[in-house]
Design an enzyme around this catalytic site. Structure first.
Site, PDB file in Angstrom:
ATOM      1  N   CYS A  36      28.075 -42.524  26.364  1.00 26.51           N
ATOM      2  CA  CYS A  36      28.519 -42.628  24.970  1.00 26.51           C
ATOM      3  C   CYS A  36      28.216 -41.346  24.198  1.00 26.51           C
ATOM      4  O   CYS A  36      27.294 -40.608  24.513  1.00 26.51           O
ATOM      5  CB  CYS A  36      27.805 -43.783  24.302  1.00 26.51           C
ATOM      6  SG  CYS A  36      27.959 -45.319  25.205  1.00 26.51           S
ATOM      7  N   ARG A  94      31.389 -36.237  28.305  1.00 26.90           N
ATOM      8  CA  ARG A  94      30.368 -37.207  28.679  1.00 26.90           C
ATOM      9  C   ARG A  94      30.974 -38.440  29.342  1.00 26.90           C
ATOM     10  O   ARG A  94      30.262 -39.233  29.936  1.00 26.90           O
ATOM     11  CB  ARG A  94      29.578 -37.633  27.441  1.00 26.90           C
ATOM     12  CG  ARG A  94      28.764 -36.494  26.823  1.00 26.90           C
ATOM     13  CD  ARG A  94      28.280 -36.871  25.448  1.00 26.90           C
ATOM     14  NE  ARG A  94      27.231 -37.844  25.477  1.00 26.90           N
ATOM     15  CZ  ARG A  94      25.933 -37.573  25.401  1.00 26.90           C
ATOM     16  NH1 ARG A  94      25.543 -36.339  25.287  1.00 26.90           N
ATOM     17  NH2 ARG A  94      25.030 -38.518  25.429  1.00 26.90           N
ATOM     18  N   TRP A 142      30.973 -45.721  26.560  1.00 27.15           N
ATOM     19  CA  TRP A 142      31.051 -45.909  28.015  1.00 27.15           C
ATOM     20  C   TRP A 142      30.421 -47.271  28.262  1.00 27.15           C
ATOM     21  O   TRP A 142      29.220 -47.449  28.068  1.00 27.15           O
ATOM     22  CB  TRP A 142      30.272 -44.795  28.710  1.00 27.15           C
ATOM     23  CG  TRP A 142      30.395 -44.771  30.194  1.00 27.15           C
ATOM     24  CD1 TRP A 142      31.515 -44.481  30.920  1.00 27.15           C
ATOM     25  CD2 TRP A 142      29.355 -45.024  31.145  1.00 27.15           C
ATOM     26  NE1 TRP A 142      31.220 -44.533  32.257  1.00 27.15           N
ATOM     27  CE2 TRP A 142      29.912 -44.872  32.427  1.00 27.15           C
ATOM     28  CE3 TRP A 142      28.015 -45.366  31.039  1.00 27.15           C
ATOM     29  CZ2 TRP A 142      29.187 -45.036  33.595  1.00 27.15           C
ATOM     30  CZ3 TRP A 142      27.281 -45.543  32.197  1.00 27.15           C
ATOM     31  CH2 TRP A 142      27.859 -45.372  33.459  1.00 27.15           C
ATOM     32  N   ASN A 147      23.958 -45.334  21.070  1.00 25.45           N
ATOM     33  CA  ASN A 147      23.901 -44.984  22.495  1.00 25.45           C
ATOM     34  C   ASN A 147      22.626 -45.582  23.062  1.00 25.45           C
ATOM     35  O   ASN A 147      21.600 -45.588  22.378  1.00 25.45           O
ATOM     36  CB  ASN A 147      23.820 -43.470  22.694  1.00 25.45           C
ATOM     37  CG  ASN A 147      25.124 -42.779  22.385  1.00 25.45           C
ATOM     38  OD1 ASN A 147      26.113 -43.426  22.053  1.00 25.45           O
ATOM     39  ND2 ASN A 147      25.123 -41.459  22.478  1.00 25.45           N
ATOM     40  N   GLY A 148      22.680 -46.035  24.295  1.00 26.45           N
ATOM     41  CA  GLY A 148      21.486 -46.594  24.921  1.00 26.45           C
ATOM     42  C   GLY A 148      21.674 -48.069  25.209  1.00 26.45           C
ATOM     43  O   GLY A 148      22.809 -48.567  25.246  1.00 26.45           O
ATOM     44  N   GLU A 184      26.494 -32.939  49.657  1.00 29.03           N
ATOM     45  CA  GLU A 184      27.044 -32.537  48.358  1.00 29.03           C
ATOM     46  C   GLU A 184      28.567 -32.353  48.452  1.00 29.03           C
ATOM     47  O   GLU A 184      29.308 -32.721  47.542  1.00 29.03           O
ATOM     48  CB  GLU A 184      26.354 -31.236  47.894  1.00 29.03           C
ATOM     49  CG  GLU A 184      26.885 -30.650  46.596  1.00 29.03           C
ATOM     50  CD  GLU A 184      26.829 -31.581  45.395  1.00 29.03           C
ATOM     51  OE1 GLU A 184      26.189 -32.634  45.450  1.00 29.03           O
ATOM     52  OE2 GLU A 184      27.472 -31.254  44.382  1.00 29.03           O
ATOM     53  N   LYS A 236      31.209 -34.410  46.174  1.00 28.21           N
ATOM     54  CA  LYS A 236      32.214 -33.752  45.335  1.00 28.21           C
ATOM     55  C   LYS A 236      33.596 -34.310  45.640  1.00 28.21           C
ATOM     56  O   LYS A 236      34.365 -34.627  44.736  1.00 28.21           O
ATOM     57  CB  LYS A 236      32.241 -32.228  45.565  1.00 28.21           C
ATOM     58  CG  LYS A 236      31.172 -31.422  44.921  1.00 28.21           C
ATOM     59  CD  LYS A 236      31.304 -31.232  43.426  1.00 28.21           C
ATOM     60  CE  LYS A 236      30.583 -32.286  42.665  1.00 28.21           C
ATOM     61  NZ  LYS A 236      29.132 -32.291  42.633  1.00 28.21           N
ATOM     62  N   GLU A 293      33.936 -37.997  44.386  1.00 25.21           N
ATOM     63  CA  GLU A 293      33.917 -38.258  42.942  1.00 25.21           C
ATOM     64  C   GLU A 293      35.116 -37.688  42.205  1.00 25.21           C
ATOM     65  O   GLU A 293      35.515 -38.259  41.185  1.00 25.21           O
ATOM     66  CB  GLU A 293      32.587 -37.856  42.288  1.00 25.21           C
ATOM     67  CG  GLU A 293      32.253 -36.409  42.241  1.00 25.21           C
ATOM     68  CD  GLU A 293      30.880 -36.139  41.601  1.00 25.21           C
ATOM     69  OE1 GLU A 293      30.302 -37.022  40.947  1.00 25.21           O
ATOM     70  OE2 GLU A 293      30.391 -35.027  41.756  1.00 25.21           O
ATOM     71  N   HIS A 297      25.587 -41.850  66.849  1.00 24.31           N
ATOM     72  CA  HIS A 297      24.870 -43.126  66.761  1.00 24.31           C
ATOM     73  C   HIS A 297      25.612 -44.122  65.878  1.00 24.31           C
ATOM     74  O   HIS A 297      25.013 -45.056  65.360  1.00 24.31           O
ATOM     75  CB  HIS A 297      23.438 -42.896  66.265  1.00 24.31           C
ATOM     76  CG  HIS A 297      22.660 -42.004  67.168  1.00 24.31           C
ATOM     77  ND1 HIS A 297      22.159 -42.428  68.390  1.00 24.31           N
ATOM     78  CD2 HIS A 297      22.358 -40.675  67.086  1.00 24.31           C
ATOM     79  CE1 HIS A 297      21.561 -41.416  68.998  1.00 24.31           C
ATOM     80  NE2 HIS A 297      21.674 -40.347  68.225  1.00 24.31           N
ATOM     81  N   LYS A 318      28.767 -37.885  32.484  1.00 23.14           N
ATOM     82  CA  LYS A 318      28.052 -36.631  32.715  1.00 23.14           C
ATOM     83  C   LYS A 318      26.551 -36.829  32.785  1.00 23.14           C
ATOM     84  O   LYS A 318      25.877 -36.241  33.617  1.00 23.14           O
ATOM     85  CB  LYS A 318      28.391 -35.623  31.609  1.00 23.14           C
ATOM     86  CG  LYS A 318      27.776 -34.252  31.819  1.00 23.14           C
ATOM     87  CD  LYS A 318      28.322 -33.578  33.060  1.00 23.14           C
ATOM     88  CE  LYS A 318      27.648 -32.266  33.371  1.00 23.14           C
ATOM     89  NZ  LYS A 318      27.961 -31.821  34.736  1.00 23.14           N
TER      90      LYS A 318
HETATM   91  C1  AGP Z   1      27.277 -34.876  40.023  1.00 21.20           C
HETATM   92  O1  AGP Z   1      28.527 -34.368  40.311  1.00 21.20           O
HETATM   93  C2  AGP Z   1      27.275 -36.266  39.611  1.00 21.20           C
HETATM   94  N1  AGP Z   1      28.180 -36.499  38.570  1.00 21.20           N
HETATM   95  C3  AGP Z   1      25.946 -36.995  39.498  1.00 21.20           C
HETATM   96  O2  AGP Z   1      25.614 -37.372  40.798  1.00 21.20           O
HETATM   97  C4  AGP Z   1      24.723 -36.267  38.880  1.00 21.20           C
HETATM   98  O3  AGP Z   1      24.330 -35.218  39.700  1.00 21.20           O
HETATM   99  C5  AGP Z   1      23.586 -37.275  38.695  1.00 21.20           C
HETATM  100  O4  AGP Z   1      23.972 -38.267  37.799  1.00 21.20           O
HETATM  101  C6  AGP Z   1      22.288 -36.632  38.229  1.00 21.20           C
HETATM  102  O5  AGP Z   1      22.414 -36.047  36.979  1.00 21.20           O
HETATM  103  P1  AGP Z   1      21.276 -35.125  36.374  1.00 21.20           P
HETATM  104  O6  AGP Z   1      21.183 -33.915  37.225  1.00 21.20           O
HETATM  105  O7  AGP Z   1      21.750 -34.823  34.990  1.00 21.20           O
HETATM  106  O8  AGP Z   1      20.006 -35.905  36.386  1.00 21.20           O
END
Ligand code: AGP
Length: 608
Positions: free
Chosen positions: A2, A27, A74, A100-101, A481, A485, A488, A504, A603
């Site tokens: 949010c 965000r 969100w 927010n929260g 990673e 990527k 996502e 395995h 984000k």
């Molecule tokens: C990264 O591409 C992701 N969107 C997500 O996994 C992110 O790395 C994770 O939420 C951790 O965020 P932070 O580094 O702000 O703690």
């Protein structure tokens, strides 16, 4: 996640609110709304979906007024519907709230409010706040908000307006970020800095339990009891252009290209003329650093992968055992950390709820906690014993790219520092490795200068449904990673495994329709990786490898080779990451995906 914007000043509030919310779009959100105090009315407009829908609604029925609050939501409690979108109002329609929260005790509060005759119209936790303020209001909004927040369990950043006090916003926070941009005859409340940069660089950062009364001419801040407090002021150097796309098609692509700068700036000043690694942020004496005999790393998502890279670096260079755990598991795992353990919390945003909870848990158990973050003044910086900043600049794309490689750069420095302090590695070796590390930005520039092989490769894999990513050693977290990527931003299923683990189980997935991406840069397990490639090829898989320049042989075992310049094995994490970021980006674009705001993602994940 949010976003909040509030405005009080001479401009049309709706313009500032919509502009500010647009700056917070990165965000992630699924509905949006504004409430403006307008000619003795509280005008509330909310829409499901992107901001364009809200802007169109506001354009159709303009709301004139110079005090207002806005929100991008969100969904957490209740579906993403118009009724659940913020702002929420009380029974009288005179009070509006954005939040927010998470209000953890909202079910009890709803029951209590309903018993007292309040009619709640949404499924949200936030609406309880509007009704609580209504019940406590006796002519002073700030007092009513202070009474309200004493009833709330959980996390909140709140902005509240009341028709009876049309020229003010009351803002409060606990465990959710909230700042106030101090303008000239105007003030802007926001959950994040980009929303205020168009108007000011002077920012007041609210701390937990503080309540701000914001008018056009000033801001006064109290604690929850109403005692005046002096808030923290920050001067923000980022210019607005730094937060915009700078000529690239998307923020993500811009941020991929910003990596050489981000890494360079993160490494700046880290070695002195005598070959000593400089890391005063550890806030430890040389003896204390030398006595560290266990490191525990906490992080989520991409930051977790940086933690796995760090494990290899620290264990190999400093010979200190390192455990890496996802923060959400750590906090409930009765972790074995004590005052002998150095805990490193990696979080680019500095606001990830699970990581923050892990930091608190670790400190309760006596551990010293060092945060690695990209955001100055973020929550983790206030809760840790020391902070190592990455200097990647604001990252707008939801998918972490430059913050990841900047984290790895910072973790290289930390590993070298530990190795040096423990006397495991001599100055000559540390200096040589640091010099090689300092050349990594050029290596990244060289990779980014010619992306044609990646483009060609991407074009062939836009229609796949599933993929495997493999690596060994330092290549394992890079494969992880790469898979994260791809999934996502392109929504292609991608799984990562240590290459030796493949037979395995995962090998059963291999068909000609499941491409296998392999990190096969030069290193002590290179031959083993080549054997694993042969195993998957024997089962019909098409193989894409990331390999070292000069490795001409590898082409015999792969459909596509994405070359990166040679570097020391343990420094190869950053170069090997770049082609995988670009590959995911290109595939996602060819599939028509919104790479900057992938579906369902936010984000910074500021809720558990
Ligand atoms: C990264 O591409 C992701 N969107 C997500 O996994 C992110 O790395 C994770 O939420 C951790 O965020 P932070 O580094 O702000 O703690």
């Amino acid at each position: 996640m949010c976003g909040i914007v509030g405005y009080v000043g001479p401009r049309q509030a709706s313009d500032v609110l919509l502009g500010g919310l647009a700056r917070l779009e990165y965000r992630g959100y699924d509905s949006a709304g504004v409430a403006v105090v307008s000619n003795g009315e509280l005008d509330v407009t909310r829409r499901v979906g992107k901001l364009a829908a809200l802007s169109a609604a506001v354009a159709e029925t303009p709301v004139l007024g110079s005090t207002g609050i806005g929100h991008t939501r969100w969904a957490t409690h209740g579906r993403p519907t118009e009724a659940n979108a913020h702002p929420h109002v009380d029974c009288t329609g005179r009070i509006a709230v954005v939040h927010n929260g998470i209000i953890e005790n909202y079910m009890q509060l709803r029951e209590e409010l309903a018993q007292n005759g309040h009619v709640l119209r949404s499924e949200t936790d936030t609406e309880t706040v509007a009704h609580l303020v209504e019940s406590y209001y006796q002519g002073d909004l700030a007092t009513a908000v202070r009474k309200t927040i004493k009833r709330l369990d959980g996390a909140y950043a709140l902005s509240v307006v009341h028709l009876d006090e049309p020229n003010l916003i009351v803002a409060a926070r606990k465990e959710s970020p909230l700042i106030i941009g101090i303008g000239d005859g105007e003030n802007i409340v926001a959950s994040d800095i980009p929303a205020v940069l168009e108007y000011t660089r002077e920012v007041l950062a609210l701390s937990d339990g503080q309540v701000a009364t914001v008018t056009a001419s000033g801001v006064s801040v109290t604690d929850m009891e109403g005692n005046p407090v002096t808030p923290e002021m920050l001067h923000i150097d980022w210019d607005l252009a730094a937060a915009e796309k700078g000529g690239f098609e998307d923020f993500m692509l811009k941020e991929i290209h910003e990596q050489p700068k981000a890494i360079r700036e993160t490494l700046l000043g880290r070695m002195d003329a005598k070959g000593q690694i400089q890391l005063s942020e550890l806030q430890m004496t040389p003896e204390q650093v030398a006595s560290i005999d266990r490191v525990f790393i906490l992080a989520c998502g991409t930051s977790f992968h940086a933690g796995l890279v760090a494990k290899t670096l620290i264990e190999t260079w400093a010979r200190i055992p390192v455990e890496v755990q996802t923060s959400s598991e750590f906090r409930y795992s009765d972790p074995i950390v004590d005052d002998e353990t150095l805990v490193v919390a990696i979080t680019q945003s500095g606001e990830t709820a699970d990581t923050l909870a892990g930091v608190r848990e670790a400190r309760l158990r006596g551990a010293k906690v060092i945060a690695i973050t990209n955001v100055v003044g973020s929550r983790v910086t206030r809760e840790s014993d020391g902070v190592i900043y990455t200097h990647a600049g604001p990252e707008i794309g939801v998918a972490a790219t430059k913050t990841f490689t900047a984290q790895i750069a910072a973790l290289n420095v930390l590993a070298l520092k530990l190795a040096q302090a423990k006397g495991v590695m001599g100055t000559e070796r540390v200096t040589a490795l640091f010099e090689e590390l300092s050349r990594i930005p050029e290596t990244v520039e060289a990779i980014l200068a010619d992306l044609s092989a990646i483009d060609e490769c991407a074009a062939e894999y836009t229609d796949v449904c599933s993929s495997l990513f493999l690596g060994r050693g330092i290549g394992v977290p890079i494969a992880m990673e790469g898979a994260l990527k791809l999934k996502e931003i392109s929504y292609i299923h991608a799984e990562a495994y240590p290459a030796g683990e493949m037979k395995h189980g995962p090998i059963a997935l291999i068909t000609p329709q499941v491409p296998v991406v392999v990190v096969a840069t030069q290193g002590h397990t290179y031959e083993k990786v080549v054997s694993n490639i042969q195993e998957v090829r024997a089962r019909g898989a098409e193989v894409i490898v990331v390999a070292t320049h000069g490795d001409d042989e590898i082409g015999r075992h792969a459909e596509h080779v994405l070359y990166v310049p040679a570097t020391a094995e343990l420094l190869s994490a950053i170069p090997a990451t770049i082609p995988l970021q670009v590959l995911s980006y290109r595939i996602a674009k060819l599939r028509g995906c919104n790479v900057d705001q992938p579906r369902n993602l936010a984000k910074s994940v500021t809720v558990e």
